[in-house]
Write an enzyme that holds these catalytic residues in place. Sequence first.
Site, PDB file in Angstrom:
ATOM      1  N   CYS A 264     -23.769  89.998 -12.776  1.00  0.00           N
ATOM      2  CA  CYS A 264     -24.359  90.571 -13.951  1.00  0.00           C
ATOM      3  C   CYS A 264     -24.972  89.791 -15.110  1.00  0.00           C
ATOM      4  O   CYS A 264     -26.285  90.013 -15.218  1.00  0.00           O
ATOM      5  CB  CYS A 264     -23.386  91.346 -14.623  1.00  0.00           C
ATOM      6  SG  CYS A 264     -22.615  92.728 -13.707  1.00  0.00           S
TER       7      CYS A 264
HETATM    8  C1  UDX Z   1     -19.434  90.482 -16.846  1.00  0.00           C
HETATM    9  C2  UDX Z   1     -19.255  91.318 -18.126  1.00  0.00           C
HETATM   10  O1  UDX Z   1     -18.276  90.395 -18.765  1.00  0.00           O
HETATM   11  C3  UDX Z   1     -19.000  92.783 -17.890  1.00  0.00           C
HETATM   12  O2  UDX Z   1     -18.571  93.207 -19.026  1.00  0.00           O
HETATM   13  C4  UDX Z   1     -20.018  93.199 -17.105  1.00  0.00           C
HETATM   14  O3  UDX Z   1     -19.917  94.763 -16.763  1.00  0.00           O
HETATM   15  C5  UDX Z   1     -20.304  92.698 -15.859  1.00  0.00           C
HETATM   16  O4  UDX Z   1     -20.750  91.203 -16.159  1.00  0.00           O
HETATM   17  P1  UDX Z   1     -18.142  89.630 -14.648  1.00  0.00           P
HETATM   18  O5  UDX Z   1     -19.686  89.346 -14.205  1.00  0.00           O
HETATM   19  O6  UDX Z   1     -17.204  90.377 -13.729  1.00  0.00           O
HETATM   20  O7  UDX Z   1     -18.491  90.543 -15.955  1.00  0.00           O
HETATM   21  O8  UDX Z   1     -17.798  88.119 -15.075  1.00  0.00           O
HETATM   22  P2  UDX Z   1     -17.264  87.409 -16.458  1.00  0.00           P
HETATM   23  O9  UDX Z   1     -15.993  87.776 -16.485  1.00  0.00           O
HETATM   24  O10 UDX Z   1     -18.162  87.998 -17.693  1.00  0.00           O
HETATM   25  O11 UDX Z   1     -18.011  86.019 -16.391  1.00  0.00           O
HETATM   26  C6  UDX Z   1     -19.232  85.518 -16.034  1.00  0.00           C
HETATM   27  C7  UDX Z   1     -19.402  84.195 -15.820  1.00  0.00           C
HETATM   28  O12 UDX Z   1     -19.017  83.484 -17.281  1.00  0.00           O
HETATM   29  C8  UDX Z   1     -18.422  83.624 -15.053  1.00  0.00           C
HETATM   30  O13 UDX Z   1     -19.083  82.478 -14.236  1.00  0.00           O
HETATM   31  C9  UDX Z   1     -17.246  82.734 -15.825  1.00  0.00           C
HETATM   32  O14 UDX Z   1     -16.831  81.727 -15.212  1.00  0.00           O
HETATM   33  C10 UDX Z   1     -18.297  82.390 -17.047  1.00  0.00           C
HETATM   34  N1  UDX Z   1     -17.552  82.142 -18.155  1.00  0.00           N
HETATM   35  C11 UDX Z   1     -16.648  83.102 -18.647  1.00  0.00           C
HETATM   36  C12 UDX Z   1     -17.424  80.846 -18.770  1.00  0.00           C
HETATM   37  O15 UDX Z   1     -18.057  79.867 -18.029  1.00  0.00           O
HETATM   38  N2  UDX Z   1     -16.875  80.812 -20.090  1.00  0.00           N
HETATM   39  C13 UDX Z   1     -16.169  81.791 -20.699  1.00  0.00           C
HETATM   40  O16 UDX Z   1     -15.487  81.290 -21.626  1.00  0.00           O
HETATM   41  C14 UDX Z   1     -16.288  82.916 -19.782  1.00  0.00           C
END
Ligand code: UDX
Length: 433
Positions: A264
């Site tokens: 996403c």
């Molecule tokens: C995301 C959105 O959070 C969600 O609301 C939307 O509907 C779909 O996209 P998701 O893809 O499941 O959800 O993952 P998310 O938990 O957002 O993490 C995305 C990426 O960011 C991951 O690679 C995660 O490791 C990274 N991340 C997240 C960080 O590097 N640091 C953080 O503090 C948080």
Amino acid sequence: MTKKISVIGLGFVGLSLAVVNAQKGFDTIGIDIDNKKLTNLRNGNPPFYEIKLEEFLRNSIRKKKIIFSNKISSIIDTDITFVTVGTPTKNGKIDLSQVQKVVLEVAKVLSRKKQSHLVVVKSTLVPTTTNDVILPKLQHLRNIRLAVNPEFLREGTAVQDLLEPHLIVIGEQDKQAGDALVKYYKSFYKKLPEILRTNFITAELIKYSNNAFLATKISFINSIANICQNFPMADVTIIANAIGKDPRIGPLFLNAGPGFGGSCLPKDLSALIAFSKNLGDTNILLKAVQQVNKTQPDKIIRILKQMNVLRKNKIISVLGLAFKKNTDDVRESVSVSLIEKLLDYGLSIKVHDPMATQNFAKLFHDRIIYCKTIKDCLRNSDCCIVMTDWDEYKKLQLADFKNLRVPNVIDSRRVFDPSKFSKINFRAIGLGV
Ligand code: UDX
């Protein structure tokens, strides 16, 4: 009377939604064109891992609350149809072909129906799509009401997020459409979550703004991490904890790391940048967010260089292949781009992941070595890089790294306590040495 639900497109959002509806007692039809997937689902086997999903699916099959079909015509006997087909990006732009095809078919089927029917688009749509592309295909049918209802669920907590959303956003064609969707949600939730009702374009923009802001937060803290790395003892984790206490900033999504991945954030960021470009706006902020993310794996490469292991035939152990913990999803995982780069340097790569190895093997085949245990993965290698914050990696102690040929450890996710690891050659994203 209990509503009957149909869900078209059983990807991550669609399947989770269908199963949770069935578990809640709604008669649900899950529709997809992939017959193999449908057969597996009928046997109670979801195509991806998600907490509680398999249990709820099997329970719903047993109670005859869910059936699966490859025919869109089956929506005719339901009251609400959720459209959850994919809207992938092609060359940085959103590809609407699946959603267009489905909506056309939905219109054709519902033209044979007299009773009212609510069509709810959950697929992520770039602003103006609902008004310009979706509505014209449906508005000639008097019995159809249209709403867009962007989904914010996260992988790894999809079921819980559906059961306890922080907000429900409804973009409505008219009051009647919005009222119909609110009525459904009233029957779904014992305690109704906050609902925001608005027009199509605002709802579409909320979804993109949400993900773009999350991406911005991550690239922001990664930029601070990159500053920290230049100064002995400067520690981004402590900084993130401190600034997170400011209620205007908040503590979440401030974990520095190798960059964001998944299906996403990268996709939605690209689509919003492309959309802005069409409006004549370069959107330098979001481009910078994207650029920081793209170059973040280079920070790991630089540490490897400093450790003198970026040389042919050195062996690197990578712990973590999924784009984040508690999922087997490797789409846009930073481990993919990092390992491609490491292979280009002629390094040998050993990998471990509690869940995502199979999916990763579909991309890398026999170009890397897949290990069943962390111990096997670490044995005799010249450096270990932690790429995913799995709980079992967090539990690792210094003694677990004794099998490395050289005690080099790079913690890209900040899962280890640096004070405990200072006895070995330990480096971490956002930690100066
Ligand atoms: C995301 C959105 O959070 C969600 O609301 C939307 O509907 C779909 O996209 P998701 O893809 O499941 O959800 O993952 P998310 O938990 O957002 O993490 C995305 C990426 O960011 C991951 O690679 C995660 O490791 C990274 N991340 C997240 C960080 O590097 N640091 C953080 O503090 C948080």
